[in-house]
Design a protein around this motif. Structure first.
Motif, PDB file in Angstrom:
ATOM      1  N   ILE A   8     -14.079   5.836  -6.053  1.00  0.00           N
ATOM      2  CA  ILE A   8     -13.298   4.598  -6.126  1.00  0.00           C
ATOM      3  C   ILE A   8     -11.864   4.852  -5.678  1.00  0.00           C
ATOM      4  CG2 ILE A   8     -12.297   2.909  -7.729  1.00  0.00           C
ATOM      5  CD1 ILE A   8     -14.937   3.099  -9.320  1.00  0.00           C
ATOM      6  N   ILE A   9     -11.275   5.947  -6.146  1.00  0.00           N
ATOM      7  CA  ILE A   9      -9.890   6.281  -5.801  1.00  0.00           C
ATOM      8  C   ILE A   9      -9.798   6.766  -4.350  1.00  0.00           C
ATOM      9  CG2 ILE A   9      -7.953   7.820  -6.352  1.00  0.00           C
ATOM     10  CD1 ILE A   9      -8.885   7.722  -9.268  1.00  0.00           C
ATOM     11  N   GLY A  10     -10.868   7.345  -3.835  1.00  0.00           N
ATOM     12  CA  GLY A  10     -10.874   7.836  -2.461  1.00  0.00           C
ATOM     13  C   GLY A  10     -10.441   9.278  -2.342  1.00  0.00           C
ATOM     14  N   LEU A  11     -10.721  10.068  -3.358  1.00  0.00           N
ATOM     15  CA  LEU A  11     -10.343  11.479  -3.351  1.00  0.00           C
ATOM     16  C   LEU A  11     -11.481  12.321  -2.793  1.00  0.00           C
ATOM     17  CD1 LEU A  11      -8.808  11.726  -6.922  1.00  0.00           C
ATOM     18  CD2 LEU A  11      -7.558  11.604  -4.777  1.00  0.00           C
ATOM     19  N   SER A  12     -11.155  13.189  -1.840  1.00  0.00           N
ATOM     20  CA  SER A  12     -12.165  14.124  -1.348  1.00  0.00           C
ATOM     21  C   SER A  12     -12.185  15.379  -2.215  1.00  0.00           C
ATOM     22  CB  SER A  12     -11.888  14.495   0.113  1.00  0.00           C
ATOM     23  OG  SER A  12     -10.594  15.018   0.243  1.00  0.00           O
ATOM     24  N   LEU A  29      -4.747  -3.429  -8.130  1.00  0.00           N
ATOM     25  CA  LEU A  29      -3.581  -2.556  -8.055  1.00  0.00           C
ATOM     26  C   LEU A  29      -3.214  -2.283  -6.601  1.00  0.00           C
ATOM     27  CD1 LEU A  29      -1.502  -0.738  -9.498  1.00  0.00           C
ATOM     28  CD2 LEU A  29      -3.208   1.076  -9.399  1.00  0.00           C
ATOM     29  N   GLN A  30      -4.218  -2.124  -5.758  1.00  0.00           N
ATOM     30  CA  GLN A  30      -3.968  -1.872  -4.341  1.00  0.00           C
ATOM     31  C   GLN A  30      -3.264  -3.065  -3.693  1.00  0.00           C
ATOM     32  OE1 GLN A  30      -7.510  -0.973  -2.125  1.00  0.00           O
ATOM     33  NE2 GLN A  30      -6.372  -0.462  -0.275  1.00  0.00           N
ATOM     34  N   LYS A  31      -3.674  -4.280  -4.035  1.00  0.00           N
ATOM     35  CA  LYS A  31      -3.019  -5.474  -3.482  1.00  0.00           C
ATOM     36  C   LYS A  31      -1.565  -5.562  -3.928  1.00  0.00           C
ATOM     37  CE  LYS A  31      -7.186  -8.256  -3.079  1.00  0.00           C
ATOM     38  NZ  LYS A  31      -7.922  -9.428  -3.580  1.00  0.00           N
ATOM     39  N   VAL A  32      -1.315  -5.298  -5.203  1.00  0.00           N
ATOM     40  CA  VAL A  32       0.055  -5.331  -5.730  1.00  0.00           C
ATOM     41  C   VAL A  32       0.892  -4.248  -5.070  1.00  0.00           C
ATOM     42  CG1 VAL A  32       1.444  -4.959  -7.804  1.00  0.00           C
ATOM     43  CG2 VAL A  32      -0.607  -6.361  -7.921  1.00  0.00           C
ATOM     44  N   TYR A  33       0.334  -3.067  -4.936  1.00  0.00           N
ATOM     45  CA  TYR A  33       1.050  -1.941  -4.323  1.00  0.00           C
ATOM     46  C   TYR A  33       1.443  -2.269  -2.887  1.00  0.00           C
ATOM     47  CZ  TYR A  33       2.050   2.745  -2.616  1.00  0.00           C
ATOM     48  OH  TYR A  33       2.657   3.830  -2.061  1.00  0.00           O
ATOM     49  N   GLU A  34       0.508  -2.838  -2.136  1.00  0.00           N
ATOM     50  CA  GLU A  34       0.792  -3.161  -0.731  1.00  0.00           C
ATOM     51  C   GLU A  34       1.867  -4.231  -0.599  1.00  0.00           C
ATOM     52  OE1 GLU A  34      -3.055  -4.137   0.791  1.00  0.00           O
ATOM     53  OE2 GLU A  34      -3.642  -2.032   0.974  1.00  0.00           O
ATOM     54  N   TYR A  43      -2.191  13.478  -0.868  1.00  0.00           N
ATOM     55  CA  TYR A  43      -2.629  12.339  -1.668  1.00  0.00           C
ATOM     56  C   TYR A  43      -1.559  11.253  -1.598  1.00  0.00           C
ATOM     57  CZ  TYR A  43      -5.304  16.249  -3.498  1.00  0.00           C
ATOM     58  OH  TYR A  43      -6.085  17.353  -3.609  1.00  0.00           O
ATOM     59  N   SER A  44      -1.997  10.027  -1.387  1.00  0.00           N
ATOM     60  CA  SER A  44      -1.034   8.932  -1.301  1.00  0.00           C
ATOM     61  C   SER A  44      -0.481   8.611  -2.691  1.00  0.00           C
ATOM     62  CB  SER A  44      -1.708   7.687  -0.714  1.00  0.00           C
ATOM     63  OG  SER A  44      -2.640   7.159  -1.635  1.00  0.00           O
ATOM     64  N   ASP A  45       0.642   7.905  -2.702  1.00  0.00           N
ATOM     65  CA  ASP A  45       1.228   7.476  -3.971  1.00  0.00           C
ATOM     66  C   ASP A  45       0.252   6.579  -4.728  1.00  0.00           C
ATOM     67  OD1 ASP A  45       3.523   8.880  -3.466  1.00  0.00           O
ATOM     68  OD2 ASP A  45       4.694   7.127  -2.834  1.00  0.00           O
ATOM     69  N   LEU A  46      -0.460   5.734  -4.001  1.00  0.00           N
ATOM     70  CA  LEU A  46      -1.428   4.840  -4.638  1.00  0.00           C
ATOM     71  C   LEU A  46      -2.535   5.639  -5.325  1.00  0.00           C
ATOM     72  CD1 LEU A  46      -2.451   1.988  -5.212  1.00  0.00           C
ATOM     73  CD2 LEU A  46      -3.619   2.067  -3.007  1.00  0.00           C
ATOM     74  N   GLN A  47      -3.017   6.700  -4.700  1.00  0.00           N
ATOM     75  CA  GLN A  47      -4.054   7.525  -5.322  1.00  0.00           C
ATOM     76  C   GLN A  47      -3.545   8.194  -6.594  1.00  0.00           C
ATOM     77  OE1 GLN A  47      -5.003   9.957  -1.891  1.00  0.00           O
ATOM     78  NE2 GLN A  47      -7.021   9.000  -1.738  1.00  0.00           N
ATOM     79  N   ILE A  48      -2.321   8.671  -6.567  1.00  0.00           N
ATOM     80  CA  ILE A  48      -1.747   9.296  -7.762  1.00  0.00           C
ATOM     81  C   ILE A  48      -1.593   8.267  -8.876  1.00  0.00           C
ATOM     82  CG2 ILE A  48       0.276  10.495  -8.691  1.00  0.00           C
ATOM     83  CD1 ILE A  48      -1.406  12.261  -6.845  1.00  0.00           C
TER      84      ILE A  48
END
Length: 105
Positions: free
Chosen positions: A78-82, A20-25, A42-47
């Protein structure tokens, strides 16, 4: 709690998030533009990844999503949420992302 790298790499959600990250970028990511106001926490990708987790785990409300993410340490890593976004943040940001994607089409 310490989460080992093996647990993260073995998780099927990790592989989906990487794709998903590759497609998003490639398709969705926009260049940095000057915006007014405070930067988003929070980034759009994280949401989007949180909403994908919601669908994959058959979670029907955003309050339950918030609760599940609070209890699932591996997914938050995995999502990178603190810290976990509030259910109202999910609602507002999902609507913003949807409007921006409809406007681009």
């Amino acid at each position: 709690m310490i989460v080992t790298l093996n647990k993260i790499l073995d998780n099927p959600f990790y592989a989906i998030c990487k794709k998903l990250q590759k497609v998003y970028e490639k398709l969705i990511s926009k260049p940095n533009t000057k915006s007014v106001g405070r930067p988003k926490k929070y980034s759009d990708l994280q949401i989007i990844q949180c909403l994908l987790y919601k669908v994959m785990n058959k979670i029907y409300c955003l309050r339950e999503l918030e609760w599940k993410l609070t209890n699932d340490i591996i997914t938050t890593k995995i999502i990178g949420l603190s810290d976990i976004p509030d259910h109202s943040t999910f609602c507002i940001r999902a609507k913003e992302i949807e409007k921006s994607q409809v406007a681009d089409c």
